[in-house]
Design an enzyme around this catalytic site. Structure first.
Site, mmCIF file in Angstrom:
data_model
loop_
_atom_site.group_PDB
_atom_site.id
_atom_site.type_symbol
_atom_site.label_atom_id
_atom_site.label_comp_id
_atom_site.label_asym_id
_atom_site.label_seq_id
_atom_site.Cartn_x
_atom_site.Cartn_y
_atom_site.Cartn_z
ATOM 1 N N GLU A 125 -8.087 -5.518 5.038
ATOM 2 C CA GLU A 125 -7.908 -5.151 3.633
ATOM 3 C C GLU A 125 -6.711 -5.857 3.007
ATOM 4 O OE1 GLU A 125 -9.030 -0.798 2.850
ATOM 5 O OE2 GLU A 125 -8.885 -0.909 5.019
ATOM 6 N N GLY B 221 -11.879 1.133 13.014
ATOM 7 C CA GLY B 221 -11.455 1.416 14.392
ATOM 8 C C GLY B 221 -12.617 1.726 15.322
ATOM 9 N N HIS C 116 -18.371 0.955 7.794
ATOM 10 C CA HIS C 116 -16.921 1.041 8.004
ATOM 11 C C HIS C 116 -16.669 2.389 8.698
ATOM 12 C CE1 HIS C 116 -12.572 0.466 6.711
ATOM 13 N NE2 HIS C 116 -12.623 1.689 7.190
ATOM 14 N N HIS D 118 -12.996 2.719 0.155
ATOM 15 C CA HIS D 118 -12.957 1.632 1.155
ATOM 16 C C HIS D 118 -13.533 0.365 0.509
ATOM 17 C CE1 HIS D 118 -13.462 4.767 4.606
ATOM 18 N NE2 HIS D 118 -12.169 4.490 4.448
ATOM 19 N N ARG E 274 -2.590 -2.102 -3.416
ATOM 20 C CA ARG E 274 -3.796 -1.294 -3.236
ATOM 21 C C ARG E 274 -3.668 -0.088 -4.163
ATOM 22 N NH1 ARG E 274 -5.754 2.681 1.439
ATOM 23 N NH2 ARG E 274 -7.888 2.814 0.706
ATOM 24 N N ASP F 155 -10.069 12.075 17.029
ATOM 25 C CA ASP F 155 -10.010 10.730 17.602
ATOM 26 C C ASP F 155 -11.215 10.502 18.523
ATOM 27 O OD1 ASP F 155 -9.305 8.548 19.463
ATOM 28 O OD2 ASP F 155 -7.401 8.582 18.380
ATOM 29 N N PHE F 156 -11.946 9.421 18.276
ATOM 30 C CA PHE F 156 -13.182 9.183 19.025
ATOM 31 C C PHE F 156 -12.940 8.889 20.507
ATOM 32 C CE2 PHE F 156 -17.123 8.946 16.360
ATOM 33 C CZ PHE F 156 -16.576 9.666 15.316
ATOM 34 N N ASN G 125 0.887 -1.178 0.000
ATOM 35 C CA ASN G 125 0.000 0.000 0.000
ATOM 36 C C ASN G 125 0.921 1.223 0.000
ATOM 37 O OD1 ASN G 125 -1.855 2.010 0.398
ATOM 38 N ND2 ASN G 125 -2.732 1.155 2.263
ATOM 39 N N ARG H 292 -13.154 15.012 7.617
ATOM 40 C CA ARG H 292 -13.951 15.344 6.421
ATOM 41 C C ARG H 292 -15.391 15.654 6.827
ATOM 42 N NH1 ARG H 292 -11.963 10.123 3.959
ATOM 43 N NH2 ARG H 292 -9.970 10.609 3.001
HETATM 44 P P1 AMP Z 1 -9.257 3.544 11.717
HETATM 45 O O1 AMP Z 1 -9.163 4.715 10.774
HETATM 46 O O2 AMP Z 1 -10.134 2.446 11.202
HETATM 47 O O3 AMP Z 1 -7.921 3.052 12.196
HETATM 48 O O4 AMP Z 1 -10.015 4.079 13.043
HETATM 49 C C1 AMP Z 1 -9.503 5.129 13.809
HETATM 50 C C2 AMP Z 1 -10.577 5.590 14.788
HETATM 51 O O5 AMP Z 1 -10.956 4.480 15.632
HETATM 52 C C3 AMP Z 1 -10.125 6.706 15.714
HETATM 53 O O6 AMP Z 1 -11.120 7.723 15.773
HETATM 54 C C4 AMP Z 1 -10.025 6.030 17.062
HETATM 55 O O7 AMP Z 1 -10.341 6.889 18.093
HETATM 56 C C5 AMP Z 1 -11.061 4.948 16.962
HETATM 57 N N1 AMP Z 1 -10.782 3.901 17.949
HETATM 58 C C6 AMP Z 1 -9.829 2.952 17.903
HETATM 59 N N2 AMP Z 1 -9.853 2.200 19.055
HETATM 60 C C7 AMP Z 1 -10.837 2.711 19.822
HETATM 61 C C8 AMP Z 1 -11.371 2.396 21.103
HETATM 62 N N3 AMP Z 1 -10.880 1.383 21.831
HETATM 63 N N4 AMP Z 1 -12.385 3.154 21.581
HETATM 64 C C9 AMP Z 1 -12.886 4.165 20.869
HETATM 65 N N5 AMP Z 1 -12.434 4.514 19.639
HETATM 66 C C10 AMP Z 1 -11.434 3.797 19.129
#
Ligand code: AMP
Length: 399
Positions: free
Chosen positions: A384, A331, A208, A180, A91, A283-284, A7, A241
């Site tokens: 992926e 995530g 996703h 995706h 990819r 970040d969530f 990738n 975004r």
């Molecule tokens: P990704 O782009 O698929 O790697 O996802 C990244 C997102 O997943 C970020 O916003 C992270 O905060 C969230 N994330 C990953 N692990 C956790 C977790 N244990 N609790 C809450 N959010 C998570």
């Protein structure tokens, strides 16, 4: 049989060496700062310490050479010879309207990847560099391009055409593509397999949800609709975004702030989403913590994110005249049990009955609903790289 999955980004290159016989990851890693001072390779082998190697990587060619050296290294390697690699899967972001399938790379395929540079200006040139670097380093081995847009090519014209004059489709290939795609293809197929959904009962919605988020509807693995469009900007609210906005928003911001359309698009791609709405983070985990402490903007960002996911699920259930299974991946979909739970709890109108004992399951395959639930809901981790390795084997005729 070992497949190298690549990738390539503009200044980075991720890789995995997958043994397709048992689908295990033999090694994986990342080259960073390609073409920039301070290039570094981080190579990981399960059960061993990470191997970090700093050396100049002026182009992707040197990066691939370093990856191959690491793979055969006597201390950190996992193969004795590069010949043990059977094929390489890449990819590739955008296949335009010409690619409806993953393709074995030849000069014609490379030409079309190049023609799609305007549609994927950041990724396609890097993807092509990755392919050419592999061709130079491992002459004669099959390279397969797996496009992120392939899954969305399954949509019918009424789902992929925008409500604009078709001359723009003819002239600029403007249509909805979806991204995706490899993840949606993998997770929808895995959902059908894991849930043992019978033929004719395979209407699947895949959410996703990650830093980039998208949602798809598919029947029997064929895409009916997907939320991203000409670019990944359309659809759900994401980390940075905006997702769907009225195009007049662009005009209003451009005129009001004295910005060009390109500058506003940059804001909508990189400085919007939950990051801008909350003023806290993309970040969530940070958003959840801030909302729990009473931060109203963080709470609004999370509520808006969930609202839009619920809205798309409803729309996709409608266009498929029902839904048999909904899978959460990425995530957030796999790990953020609060956000995922809040979304599932709003789907009772579909006859969904969440199983409280499964509500906290993270990062592994699991059914999240009770046996009485009319629609089954799953946590289904995406993979992926494995999807690309499987496609490589299929397309190169190695199965
Ligand atoms: P990704 O782009 O698929 O790697 O996802 C990244 C997102 O997943 C970020 O916003 C992270 O905060 C969230 N994330 C990953 N692990 C956790 C977790 N244990 N609790 C809450 N959010 C998570």
């Amino acid at each position: 049989m070992k497949i190298l999955v690549i990738n390539a980004g503009s200044s980075s290159l991720k890789y995995q060496l997958i043994d397709i016989t048992d689908e295990s990851v033999k090694a994986k890693g990342l080259c960073e700062r390609i073409g920039i001072d301070g290039s570094v390779l981080t190579h990981k082998v399960p059960g061993k310490e990470d191997y970090v190697c700093e050396a100049p990587m002026p182009t992707h060619k040197q990066a691939i050479e370093m990856v191959l050296e690491a793979l055969v290294d006597k201390d950190h390697g996992v193969v004795t010879n590069v010949d043990e690699i059977t094929a390489i899967g890449h990819r590739v972001l955008h296949g335009g309207i010409k690619f409806t399938e993953s393709s074995l790379v030849d000069d014609k395929v490379k030409e079309v990847i190049k023609e799609c540079f305007p549609l994927g200006p950041l990724h396609n040139p890097a993807n092509l560099m990755g392919i050419e670097a592999c061709q130079a380093a491992m002459p004669g081995k099959p390279n397969v391009a797996v496009f992120d847009t392939t899954f969305g090519m399954g949509m019918e014209p009424y789902a992929y055409m925008y409500g604009i004059d078709p001359k723009y489709y003819e002239k600029y290939s403007i249509r909805r593509y979806g991204f995706h795609g490899t993840s949606h293809m993998f997770v929808s197929a895995e959902t059908i397999k894991y849930a043992k959904l019978p033929e004719g009962n395979q209407r699947v919605i895949v959410c996703h949800l990650g830093n980039g988020s998208s949602i798809s509807a598919s029947i029997g693995g064929k895409c009916v609709d997907t939320s991203m469009g000409l670019t990944p900007l359309e659809g759900l609210i994401m980390g940075t975004r905006s997702g769907d906005v009225d195009p007049a928003v662009v005009q209003t911001i451009a005129n009001g702030e004295g910005l060009t359309v390109d500058e506003v698009l940059n804001i909508l791609n990189k400085k919007s989403g939950v990051l801008a709405m909350s003023g806290v983070s993309s970040d969530f985990r940070d958003l959840g913590a801030a909302a729990a402490e009473g931060n109203e903007r963080a709470k609004l960002a999370l509520d808006a994110f969930k609202h839009r996911v619920v809205k798309y699920i409803g729309a996709y259930a409608a266009v498929m005249n029902g839904v048999d299974a909904i899978s959460f991946t990425g995530g957030i979909g796999e790990n953020d049990v609060t956000t995922r739970g809040d979304i599932i709890n709003r789907l009772g109108y579909l006859g969904i009955i969440p199983d409280p004992e499964k509500a906290n399951i993270r990062g592994k395959k699991a059914e999240l609903t009770t046996p009485e639930s009319k629609v089954r809901v799953f946590c289904l981790p995406t993979n992926e790289e494995l999807a690309i390795a499987r496609e490589t084997v299929r397309v190169a005729g190695l199965a």
